[in-house]
Write a protein that holds these residues in place. Structure first.
Motif, PDB file in Angstrom:
ATOM      1  N   ARG A  22       4.456 -40.654 -54.551  1.00  0.00           N
ATOM      2  CA  ARG A  22       4.976 -41.382 -55.957  1.00  0.00           C
ATOM      3  C   ARG A  22       5.014 -40.639 -56.706  1.00  0.00           C
ATOM      4  NH1 ARG A  22      -0.459 -42.106 -55.389  1.00  0.00           N
ATOM      5  NH2 ARG A  22      -1.707 -41.670 -57.627  1.00  0.00           N
ATOM      6  N   PRO A  23       6.050 -40.892 -57.990  1.00  0.00           N
ATOM      7  CA  PRO A  23       6.023 -40.184 -59.320  1.00  0.00           C
ATOM      8  C   PRO A  23       4.686 -40.201 -60.040  1.00  0.00           C
ATOM      9  CG  PRO A  23       7.950 -41.793 -58.910  1.00  0.00           C
ATOM     10  CD  PRO A  23       6.886 -41.953 -57.886  1.00  0.00           C
ATOM     11  N   ARG A  24       4.679 -39.404 -60.439  1.00  0.00           N
ATOM     12  CA  ARG A  24       3.143 -38.864 -61.364  1.00  0.00           C
ATOM     13  C   ARG A  24       2.035 -38.552 -60.297  1.00  0.00           C
ATOM     14  NH1 ARG A  24       4.056 -40.886 -66.563  1.00  0.00           N
ATOM     15  NH2 ARG A  24       1.623 -41.424 -66.887  1.00  0.00           N
ATOM     16  N   ALA A  25       2.311 -38.471 -59.142  1.00  0.00           N
ATOM     17  CA  ALA A  25       0.970 -38.177 -58.218  1.00  0.00           C
ATOM     18  C   ALA A  25       0.528 -36.851 -58.768  1.00  0.00           C
ATOM     19  CB  ALA A  25       1.733 -37.803 -56.859  1.00  0.00           C
ATOM     20  N   PRO A  26      -0.869 -37.217 -58.553  1.00  0.00           N
ATOM     21  CA  PRO A  26      -1.596 -35.925 -59.064  1.00  0.00           C
ATOM     22  C   PRO A  26      -1.568 -34.614 -58.085  1.00  0.00           C
ATOM     23  CG  PRO A  26      -3.024 -37.571 -57.781  1.00  0.00           C
ATOM     24  CD  PRO A  26      -1.596 -38.159 -57.874  1.00  0.00           C
ATOM     25  N   VAL A  27      -1.837 -33.430 -58.649  1.00  0.00           N
ATOM     26  CA  VAL A  27      -1.593 -32.288 -57.916  1.00  0.00           C
ATOM     27  C   VAL A  27      -2.870 -31.667 -57.472  1.00  0.00           C
ATOM     28  CG1 VAL A  27      -0.736 -29.740 -58.298  1.00  0.00           C
ATOM     29  CG2 VAL A  27       0.575 -31.803 -59.014  1.00  0.00           C
ATOM     30  N   ALA A  28      -2.970 -31.081 -56.322  1.00  0.00           N
ATOM     31  CA  ALA A  28      -4.172 -30.417 -55.814  1.00  0.00           C
ATOM     32  C   ALA A  28      -3.707 -28.926 -55.082  1.00  0.00           C
ATOM     33  CB  ALA A  28      -5.005 -31.131 -54.703  1.00  0.00           C
ATOM     34  N   ALA A  86      -1.687 -18.651 -60.024  1.00  0.00           N
ATOM     35  CA  ALA A  86      -1.060 -19.157 -61.212  1.00  0.00           C
ATOM     36  C   ALA A  86       0.559 -19.629 -60.939  1.00  0.00           C
ATOM     37  CB  ALA A  86      -1.295 -18.214 -62.442  1.00  0.00           C
ATOM     38  N   SER A  87       1.195 -18.698 -60.137  1.00  0.00           N
ATOM     39  CA  SER A  87       2.393 -18.909 -59.592  1.00  0.00           C
ATOM     40  C   SER A  87       2.677 -19.971 -58.756  1.00  0.00           C
ATOM     41  CB  SER A  87       2.963 -17.454 -58.919  1.00  0.00           C
ATOM     42  OG  SER A  87       3.223 -16.369 -59.924  1.00  0.00           O
ATOM     43  N   ALA A  88       1.697 -20.108 -57.822  1.00  0.00           N
ATOM     44  CA  ALA A  88       1.868 -21.214 -56.852  1.00  0.00           C
ATOM     45  C   ALA A  88       1.564 -22.651 -57.791  1.00  0.00           C
ATOM     46  CB  ALA A  88       0.701 -20.950 -56.032  1.00  0.00           C
ATOM     47  N   LEU A  89       0.700 -22.719 -58.799  1.00  0.00           N
ATOM     48  CA  LEU A  89       0.511 -23.813 -59.613  1.00  0.00           C
ATOM     49  C   LEU A  89       1.894 -24.058 -60.308  1.00  0.00           C
ATOM     50  CD1 LEU A  89      -1.315 -26.202 -60.146  1.00  0.00           C
ATOM     51  CD2 LEU A  89      -2.473 -24.682 -61.650  1.00  0.00           C
ATOM     52  N   ASP A  90       2.559 -23.018 -60.893  1.00  0.00           N
ATOM     53  CA  ASP A  90       3.730 -23.198 -61.456  1.00  0.00           C
ATOM     54  C   ASP A  90       4.699 -23.904 -60.629  1.00  0.00           C
ATOM     55  OD1 ASP A  90       2.627 -22.094 -63.934  1.00  0.00           O
ATOM     56  OD2 ASP A  90       3.517 -20.082 -63.434  1.00  0.00           O
ATOM     57  N   TRP A  91       5.012 -23.495 -59.550  1.00  0.00           N
ATOM     58  CA  TRP A  91       5.758 -23.957 -58.524  1.00  0.00           C
ATOM     59  C   TRP A  91       5.391 -25.594 -58.242  1.00  0.00           C
ATOM     60  CZ3 TRP A  91       5.568 -25.803 -53.478  1.00  0.00           C
ATOM     61  CH2 TRP A  91       6.694 -26.012 -52.791  1.00  0.00           C
ATOM     62  N   VAL A  92       4.258 -26.001 -58.036  1.00  0.00           N
ATOM     63  CA  VAL A  92       3.898 -27.302 -57.722  1.00  0.00           C
ATOM     64  C   VAL A  92       4.521 -28.157 -58.859  1.00  0.00           C
ATOM     65  CG1 VAL A  92       2.126 -28.960 -57.125  1.00  0.00           C
ATOM     66  CG2 VAL A  92       2.026 -26.849 -56.038  1.00  0.00           C
ATOM     67  N   GLN A  93       3.867 -27.748 -60.009  1.00  0.00           N
ATOM     68  CA  GLN A  93       4.211 -28.329 -61.306  1.00  0.00           C
ATOM     69  C   GLN A  93       5.715 -28.309 -61.615  1.00  0.00           C
ATOM     70  OE1 GLN A  93       1.570 -26.292 -63.714  1.00  0.00           O
ATOM     71  NE2 GLN A  93      -0.114 -27.621 -63.649  1.00  0.00           N
ATOM     72  N   SER A  94       6.420 -27.501 -61.249  1.00  0.00           N
ATOM     73  CA  SER A  94       7.943 -27.652 -61.306  1.00  0.00           C
ATOM     74  C   SER A  94       8.513 -28.823 -60.637  1.00  0.00           C
ATOM     75  CB  SER A  94       8.855 -26.255 -61.135  1.00  0.00           C
ATOM     76  OG  SER A  94       8.715 -26.015 -59.534  1.00  0.00           O
ATOM     77  N   ILE A  95       7.779 -29.167 -59.317  1.00  0.00           N
ATOM     78  CA  ILE A  95       8.298 -30.305 -58.564  1.00  0.00           C
ATOM     79  C   ILE A  95       7.652 -31.554 -59.178  1.00  0.00           C
ATOM     80  CG2 ILE A  95       8.063 -30.978 -56.201  1.00  0.00           C
ATOM     81  CD1 ILE A  95       8.123 -28.519 -55.336  1.00  0.00           C
ATOM     82  N   PRO A  97       6.378 -32.246 -62.458  1.00  0.00           N
ATOM     83  CA  PRO A  97       5.896 -32.078 -63.794  1.00  0.00           C
ATOM     84  C   PRO A  97       5.399 -33.199 -64.581  1.00  0.00           C
ATOM     85  CG  PRO A  97       8.146 -32.696 -63.565  1.00  0.00           C
ATOM     86  CD  PRO A  97       7.738 -32.516 -62.097  1.00  0.00           C
ATOM     87  N   GLU A  98       5.450 -34.231 -63.838  1.00  0.00           N
ATOM     88  CA  GLU A  98       4.932 -35.520 -64.566  1.00  0.00           C
ATOM     89  C   GLU A  98       3.330 -35.854 -64.179  1.00  0.00           C
ATOM     90  OE1 GLU A  98       5.805 -36.300 -60.922  1.00  0.00           O
ATOM     91  OE2 GLU A  98       7.354 -35.577 -62.526  1.00  0.00           O
ATOM     92  N   ALA A  99       2.704 -34.996 -63.475  1.00  0.00           N
ATOM     93  CA  ALA A  99       1.433 -35.121 -62.749  1.00  0.00           C
ATOM     94  C   ALA A  99       0.437 -35.161 -63.881  1.00  0.00           C
ATOM     95  CB  ALA A  99       1.145 -33.914 -61.718  1.00  0.00           C
ATOM     96  N   GLN A 100      -0.438 -36.207 -63.798  1.00  0.00           N
ATOM     97  CA  GLN A 100      -1.180 -36.687 -64.637  1.00  0.00           C
ATOM     98  C   GLN A 100      -2.578 -35.835 -64.522  1.00  0.00           C
ATOM     99  OE1 GLN A 100      -1.070 -39.420 -67.251  1.00  0.00           O
ATOM    100  NE2 GLN A 100       0.797 -38.507 -66.822  1.00  0.00           N
ATOM    101  N   THR A 101      -2.926 -35.420 -63.434  1.00  0.00           N
ATOM    102  CA  THR A 101      -4.201 -34.546 -63.128  1.00  0.00           C
ATOM    103  C   THR A 101      -3.768 -33.503 -62.101  1.00  0.00           C
ATOM    104  OG1 THR A 101      -5.314 -36.725 -63.149  1.00  0.00           O
ATOM    105  CG2 THR A 101      -6.466 -34.927 -62.217  1.00  0.00           C
ATOM    106  N   THR A 102      -4.657 -32.486 -62.350  1.00  0.00           N
ATOM    107  CA  THR A 102      -4.457 -31.409 -61.438  1.00  0.00           C
ATOM    108  C   THR A 102      -5.954 -30.726 -61.025  1.00  0.00           C
ATOM    109  OG1 THR A 102      -2.387 -30.310 -62.373  1.00  0.00           O
ATOM    110  CG2 THR A 102      -3.713 -28.757 -61.212  1.00  0.00           C
ATOM    111  N   TRP A 103      -5.981 -30.719 -59.618  1.00  0.00           N
ATOM    112  CA  TRP A 103      -7.424 -30.241 -59.068  1.00  0.00           C
ATOM    113  C   TRP A 103      -7.103 -28.774 -58.192  1.00  0.00           C
ATOM    114  CZ3 TRP A 103     -12.406 -32.738 -58.023  1.00  0.00           C
ATOM    115  CH2 TRP A 103     -12.566 -34.079 -58.783  1.00  0.00           C
ATOM    116  N   ILE A 104      -8.351 -28.262 -58.524  1.00  0.00           N
ATOM    117  CA  ILE A 104      -8.286 -26.924 -57.516  1.00  0.00           C
ATOM    118  C   ILE A 104      -9.557 -26.885 -56.769  1.00  0.00           C
ATOM    119  CG2 ILE A 104      -9.637 -25.562 -59.460  1.00  0.00           C
ATOM    120  CD1 ILE A 104      -6.595 -24.261 -57.992  1.00  0.00           C
TER     121      ILE A 104
END
Length: 215
Positions: A22-28, A86-95, A97-104
């Protein structure tokens, strides 16, 4: 889990990516163990972490550091691998960009890289650090640690000494405004050879607790 190739600092990086449902899905993002010890994104702990975040509706990426699999470049003792992450996270965030939360999340060497990335990326709100190699690498950069998370360790780990991890946990717990959970899995070695169910129960219980608060 479609294969993806995306640009890294030393050429292309290879990953597996599950887009958010869904849009705004969190990123991991999940980081694998030491490349020179055979670590890849197909490590079974990395795959289990990937699957648990996918099930929870995260846009989830695991990838190979430079020089592993189809990823270009050569091993760089952690410096280049941090740039890869860092580049990998940039790439996910480019897809997303509206993610509210990021986990590692990371295992062993990947946990060390993940916690360094945490210091550089304020959008990372939670971490899972499995067997962080506190007896092999300097973790003093976590000053202060910006996010709450969980550190999980096997009490029979023959690679990362439990005492070194306990010292790291104790140090992080002196900091205000974050909460560090620490689980020790009885009988588990560095690779959780016979304790995968116990390891993933610890991860899932922690995520259930944290994510229920996010809703």
């Amino acid at each position: 889990m479609p294969e993806v190739i995306f640009p890294g600092p030393e050429g292309r990086l290879e990953g597996r990516f599950n887009p958010g449902p869904r849009p705004r899905a969190p990123v991991a993002m999940i980081l694998h163990p030491h490349p020179q010890g055979g670590g890849t994104m197909n490590n079974r702990i990395v795959q289990a972490l990937y699957q648990t975040f996918v099930r929870r509706g995260f846009a989830t990426l695991r990838f190979n550091f430079r020089g592993v699999g189809k990823s270009q470049g050569t091993f760089d003792n952690g410096i280049g691998e941090l740039s890869d992450a860092a580049s990998a996270l940039d790439w996910v965030q480019s897809i997303h960009p509206e993610a509210q939360t990021t986990w590692i999340a990371g295992f062993s060497f990947g946990a060390w890289i993940g916690m360094q990335l945490l210091m550089r990326r304020p959008e990372i709100k939670g971490f899972i650090s499995i067997a962080p190699p506190a007896n092999m690498y300097d973790f003093t950069f976590l000053a202060p640690c910006p996010s709450s998370g969980i550190i999980i360790q096997g009490d029979s780990d023959e690679v990362v000494t439990p005492g070194a991890v306990q010292k790291l946990v104790d140090k992080l717990r002196t900091q205000r405004h974050i909460t560090i959970h620490h689980d020790t899995i009885p009988g588990a070695n560095h690779f959780f050879a016979d304790e995968m169910p116990e390891l993933m129960k610890s991860v899932d219980d922690y995520l259930d607790m944290r994510l229920s608060g996010d809703r």
